[in-house]
Motif scaffolding. Structure first.
Motif, mmCIF file in Angstrom:
data_model
loop_
_atom_site.group_PDB
_atom_site.id
_atom_site.type_symbol
_atom_site.label_atom_id
_atom_site.label_comp_id
_atom_site.label_asym_id
_atom_site.label_seq_id
_atom_site.Cartn_x
_atom_site.Cartn_y
_atom_site.Cartn_z
ATOM 1 N N TYR A 73 9.918 1.298 4.934
ATOM 2 C CA TYR A 73 9.649 1.056 3.505
ATOM 3 C C TYR A 73 8.324 0.332 3.278
ATOM 4 C CZ TYR A 73 14.248 2.809 2.305
ATOM 5 O OH TYR A 73 15.340 3.625 2.119
ATOM 6 N N LEU A 74 7.937 -0.551 4.195
ATOM 7 C CA LEU A 74 6.640 -1.215 4.043
ATOM 8 C C LEU A 74 5.489 -0.242 4.264
ATOM 9 C CD1 LEU A 74 7.498 -4.591 5.796
ATOM 10 C CD2 LEU A 74 6.950 -4.269 3.360
ATOM 11 N N THR A 75 5.691 0.709 5.162
ATOM 12 C CA THR A 75 4.675 1.762 5.356
ATOM 13 C C THR A 75 4.548 2.604 4.095
ATOM 14 O OG1 THR A 75 5.140 1.848 7.731
ATOM 15 C CG2 THR A 75 4.014 3.743 6.764
ATOM 16 N N LEU A 76 5.693 2.891 3.468
ATOM 17 C CA LEU A 76 5.678 3.628 2.191
ATOM 18 C C LEU A 76 4.923 2.837 1.131
ATOM 19 C CD1 LEU A 76 6.585 5.842 0.226
ATOM 20 C CD2 LEU A 76 8.752 4.602 -0.049
ATOM 21 N N ASP A 80 -2.707 -3.818 -0.589
ATOM 22 C CA ASP A 80 -1.844 -4.940 -0.952
ATOM 23 C C ASP A 80 -1.652 -5.829 0.275
ATOM 24 O OD1 ASP A 80 0.217 -5.931 -3.175
ATOM 25 O OD2 ASP A 80 1.170 -6.129 -1.206
ATOM 26 N N VAL A 81 -2.165 -7.035 0.194
ATOM 27 C CA VAL A 81 -2.184 -7.951 1.341
ATOM 28 C C VAL A 81 -0.774 -8.305 1.801
ATOM 29 C CG1 VAL A 81 -2.807 -10.286 2.078
ATOM 30 C CG2 VAL A 81 -4.444 -8.896 0.788
ATOM 31 N N ASP A 82 0.132 -8.561 0.860
ATOM 32 C CA ASP A 82 1.490 -8.984 1.238
ATOM 33 C C ASP A 82 2.230 -7.885 1.987
ATOM 34 O OD1 ASP A 82 1.116 -11.460 0.093
ATOM 35 O OD2 ASP A 82 1.951 -10.863 -1.845
ATOM 36 N N ALA A 83 2.088 -6.643 1.518
ATOM 37 C CA ALA A 83 2.766 -5.531 2.182
ATOM 38 C C ALA A 83 2.213 -5.327 3.588
ATOM 39 C CB ALA A 83 2.607 -4.252 1.357
ATOM 40 N N ILE A 84 0.893 -5.414 3.727
ATOM 41 C CA ILE A 84 0.273 -5.235 5.052
ATOM 42 C C ILE A 84 0.697 -6.355 5.993
ATOM 43 C CG2 ILE A 84 -1.926 -5.076 6.288
ATOM 44 C CD1 ILE A 84 -3.146 -4.048 3.602
ATOM 45 N N TYR A 85 0.735 -7.587 5.495
ATOM 46 C CA TYR A 85 1.141 -8.728 6.328
ATOM 47 C C TYR A 85 2.598 -8.582 6.779
ATOM 48 C CZ TYR A 85 2.583 -13.377 7.696
ATOM 49 O OH TYR A 85 3.118 -14.444 8.392
ATOM 50 N N ASN A 100 -0.053 -3.804 19.396
ATOM 51 C CA ASN A 100 -1.327 -3.170 19.024
ATOM 52 C C ASN A 100 -1.376 -2.839 17.530
ATOM 53 O OD1 ASN A 100 -2.365 -3.328 21.618
ATOM 54 N ND2 ASN A 100 -1.550 -1.322 22.219
ATOM 55 N N LYS A 101 -0.269 -2.274 17.044
ATOM 56 C CA LYS A 101 -0.224 -1.958 15.608
ATOM 57 C C LYS A 101 -0.144 -3.223 14.772
ATOM 58 C CE LYS A 101 1.816 2.674 15.949
ATOM 59 N NZ LYS A 101 2.989 3.524 15.596
ATOM 60 N N ALA A 102 0.562 -4.224 15.278
ATOM 61 C CA ALA A 102 0.648 -5.493 14.544
ATOM 62 C C ALA A 102 -0.727 -6.131 14.426
ATOM 63 C CB ALA A 102 1.624 -6.435 15.249
ATOM 64 N N ILE A 103 -1.481 -6.127 15.558
ATOM 65 C CA ILE A 103 -2.842 -6.681 15.534
ATOM 66 C C ILE A 103 -3.696 -5.964 14.491
ATOM 67 C CG2 ILE A 103 -4.988 -6.813 16.883
ATOM 68 C CD1 ILE A 103 -3.227 -7.344 19.357
ATOM 69 N N LYS A 104 -3.540 -4.646 14.438
ATOM 70 C CA LYS A 104 -4.303 -3.854 13.481
ATOM 71 C C LYS A 104 -3.983 -4.280 12.052
ATOM 72 C CE LYS A 104 -5.238 0.955 12.210
ATOM 73 N NZ LYS A 104 -4.894 2.374 12.479
ATOM 74 N N MET A 105 -2.707 -4.541 11.766
ATOM 75 C CA MET A 105 -2.299 -4.960 10.419
ATOM 76 C C MET A 105 -2.864 -6.340 10.078
ATOM 77 S SD MET A 105 -0.614 -2.527 8.979
ATOM 78 C CE MET A 105 -1.654 -1.346 9.870
ATOM 79 N N SER A 165 -9.414 -8.856 6.756
ATOM 80 C CA SER A 165 -10.580 -8.196 6.158
ATOM 81 C C SER A 165 -10.503 -8.222 4.625
ATOM 82 C CB SER A 165 -10.676 -6.752 6.650
ATOM 83 O OG SER A 165 -9.642 -5.954 6.082
ATOM 84 N N LEU A 166 -9.268 -8.312 4.132
ATOM 85 C CA LEU A 166 -9.073 -8.370 2.681
ATOM 86 C C LEU A 166 -9.005 -9.804 2.164
ATOM 87 C CD1 LEU A 166 -6.338 -5.570 2.404
ATOM 88 C CD2 LEU A 166 -8.711 -5.385 1.627
ATOM 89 N N ASP A 167 -8.514 -10.698 3.024
ATOM 90 C CA ASP A 167 -8.376 -12.106 2.637
ATOM 91 C C ASP A 167 -8.703 -12.975 3.854
ATOM 92 O OD1 ASP A 167 -7.739 -14.592 1.706
ATOM 93 O OD2 ASP A 167 -5.594 -14.169 1.372
ATOM 94 N N THR A 168 -9.917 -13.425 3.951
ATOM 95 C CA THR A 168 -10.371 -14.176 5.140
ATOM 96 C C THR A 168 -9.683 -15.526 5.267
ATOM 97 O OG1 THR A 168 -12.221 -15.080 3.845
ATOM 98 C CG2 THR A 168 -12.635 -13.059 5.114
ATOM 99 N N LEU A 169 -9.044 -16.002 4.193
ATOM 100 C CA LEU A 169 -8.396 -17.314 4.216
ATOM 101 C C LEU A 169 -6.889 -17.213 4.455
ATOM 102 C CD1 LEU A 169 -10.245 -18.968 1.191
ATOM 103 C CD2 LEU A 169 -10.779 -19.163 3.631
ATOM 104 N N HIS A 170 -6.414 -16.036 4.837
ATOM 105 C CA HIS A 170 -4.982 -15.845 5.065
ATOM 106 C C HIS A 170 -4.596 -16.473 6.409
ATOM 107 C CE1 HIS A 170 -1.022 -14.001 5.188
ATOM 108 N NE2 HIS A 170 -1.217 -13.475 3.974
ATOM 109 N N GLU A 171 -4.128 -17.717 6.369
ATOM 110 C CA GLU A 171 -3.883 -18.484 7.588
ATOM 111 C C GLU A 171 -2.721 -17.941 8.417
ATOM 112 O OE1 GLU A 171 -5.765 -20.733 8.902
ATOM 113 O OE2 GLU A 171 -7.163 -20.544 7.205
ATOM 114 N N LYS A 172 -1.691 -17.411 7.746
ATOM 115 C CA LYS A 172 -0.535 -16.896 8.497
ATOM 116 C C LYS A 172 -0.937 -15.685 9.337
ATOM 117 C CE LYS A 172 3.192 -18.536 5.488
ATOM 118 N NZ LYS A 172 4.347 -18.144 4.648
#
Length: 461
Positions: free
Chosen positions: A400-403, A411-416, A429-434, A440-447
């Motif tokens: 569902y998150l891929t959808l 959308d940063v939250d869905a990608i995270y 590998n896929k997690a690192i990519k996400m 790249s969308l939010d450089t201050l996303h600490e999590k």
């Protein structure tokens, strides 16, 4: 005696001279019969004068044609008019009668030809222009119909039938603005101006000229008091259409104050429905301003006039949710969905509220229902993916998150959240990519930065 004899002689001489001149004129006429008859005949062609017998026959044919036409015997009427035409071929009135017969027979081609003959003989015959306009209208040739009506109105600007047809043609093409001057002219000349004044107000409303429309309706309320409730309703609608909901409410309530005089129950229901919508929209204004209590009051009043409007229940549910009255909020969302099973908004708001209150199974069912109605509903896909993730259903969460990301790729939250689900599945590998996409969308996303560092540490072990 002498004087008398002279007078008698003069009289005799005068008679002889008159007779002589008469003989000369007769000889001239016999020699050139076409040169001086132009003012004496009515259509026998090049100068032949109809005899008394022919005139009598002409009138007989006309009368017989008229009688046949009154009996709807079009063939016999045409036969007699055409016989009359042989006697007076250039009489436009006969051609006009023939055109009328062909019109009744729906032989539009010959009817048009006959009326063209009329205009060839008398270009200023208004009725022929009007009849041609009617024929062209029947053939859906609106350009030619307009042309003939323009000729008719040039001859007589106050011709009611031409004005009415002109307005009708313009209405068919929804050219209300161009119809306005003709409508105003018709109001000036007709014996029933109120009907056309109401039409003018309607056109002005359609054109978005609400103030002008309201002015016309206000005038009609005074001059056509018997229909005042209809006009008051129209004023209410005009205010509604321009977003003046307070004034709209005022006029709709005026109508309902005298609802006992309204025989048309369908119209009464329409007024109640529009009043409810106006009150609801006024409530939306308060909701958007953060005044949820007043908004709730408006929505509850709106339901008094239209309890079957799902939009009102939806808005009331949202306002109740903002005031933390969850049971009533869920009740109104449920009512909205019962009234409109395809109400995505109510279904999603219910799922969201259930999700927030830990009602996982109910929330999941409603998220899924939203997606069954709208498969590209981002918020439902995101909510369902996140819900599955919290429940440990990782594969479902990833699905569902891929959808959700396919619907809104940035959308940063869905990608995270997808990164978290992939990390839990150890698909590093896929997690690192996400996580990198999040950064790249939010450089201050600490999590995302922290999770990325953790994965890299795990991989290095």
């Amino acid at each position: 005696m002498y004087l008398l004899e002279i007078n008698l002689q003069s009289t005799a001489l005068g008679i002889v001279m008159i007779v002589g001149v008469g003989i000369i004129v007769i000889l001239i006429l016999m020699k050139n019969p076409k040169e001086n008859q132009t003012g004496l005949f009515e259509g026998r062609g090049a100068g032949k004068v109809a005899s008394k017998e022919e005139n009598a026959s002409f009138m007989d044919y006309i009368n017989q044609g008229n009688t046949a036409l009154s009996l709807f015997d079009y063939d016999k009427a045409l036969e007699n008019y055409q016989a009359a035409l042989k006697i007076k071929n250039s009489d436009p009135s006969v051609h006009f009668k023939i055109g009328r017969v062909f019109t009744q027979k729906e032989d539009y081609k010959n009817a048009i030809s006959a009326f063209r003959n009329v205009l060839n003989l008398n270009p200023d015959m208004l009725e022929a222009h009007f009849e041609l306009a009617r024929l062209f209208q029947a053939q859906m040739n609106f350009d030619m119909a307009h042309q003939e009506l323009d000729h008719a109105l040039q001859l007589k600007p106050e011709h009611e039938d031409s004005l009415k047809m002109k307005i009708k043609l313009l209405e068919q093409t929804q050219d209300y603005h161009q119809a306005l001057p003709y409508l105003r002219q018709l109001i000036e000349v007709t014996n029933s101006p109120t009907r056309y004044q109401a039409m003018l107000a309607d056109y002005l409303t359609r054109l978005g000229e609400y103030e002008a429309a309201i002015s016309e309706y206000a005038s009609l309320i005074e001059t056509d008091f018997g229909n005042r409730l209809e006009y008051q309703g129209k004023v209410g609608q005009a205010y509604f259409d321009q977003g003046e909901y307070g004034l709209s409410i005022e006029y709709f309530k005026m109508v309902l104050q005298e609802q006992n005089f309204i025989q048309d129950q369908e119209y009464l229901l329409h007024i109640k429905s529009q009043l409810a919508a106006a009150i609801c929209n006024e409530g939306v204004k308060h909701f958007q301003a953060g005044d949820f209590t007043t908004a709730i009051s408006h929505y509850q009043e709106a339901l008094l006039y239209d309890n079957a409007n799902p939009d009102i229940h939806y808005n009331l549910g949202k306002a109740l949710a903002r005031t933390h009255d969850v049971p009533k909020a869920l009740q109104h969302f449920g009512t909205a969905m019962a009234l409109n099973p395809h109400d995505v908004g109510s279904c999603y708001e219910m799922a969201l509220l259930q999700d927030e209150k830990g009602m996982m199974e109910e929330a999941q069912a409603n998220y899924e229902r939203v997606l069954s109605i709208d498969s590209r509903h981002f918020d439902a896909a995101f909510g369902l993916g996140t819900l599955h993730g919290l429940q440990g259903n990782i594969d479902q969460a990833i699905h569902y998150l891929t959808l959700a990301i396919s619907i809104n790729p940035e959308d940063v939250d869905a990608i995270y959240n997808l990164g978290v689900a992939l990390e839990r599945k150890k698909d590093y590998n896929k997690a690192i990519k996400m996580y990198k996409k999040v950064l790249s969308l939010d450089t201050l996303h600490e999590k995302a930065r922290s999770n990325l560092a953790h994965i890299q540490q795990v991989k290095n072990q």
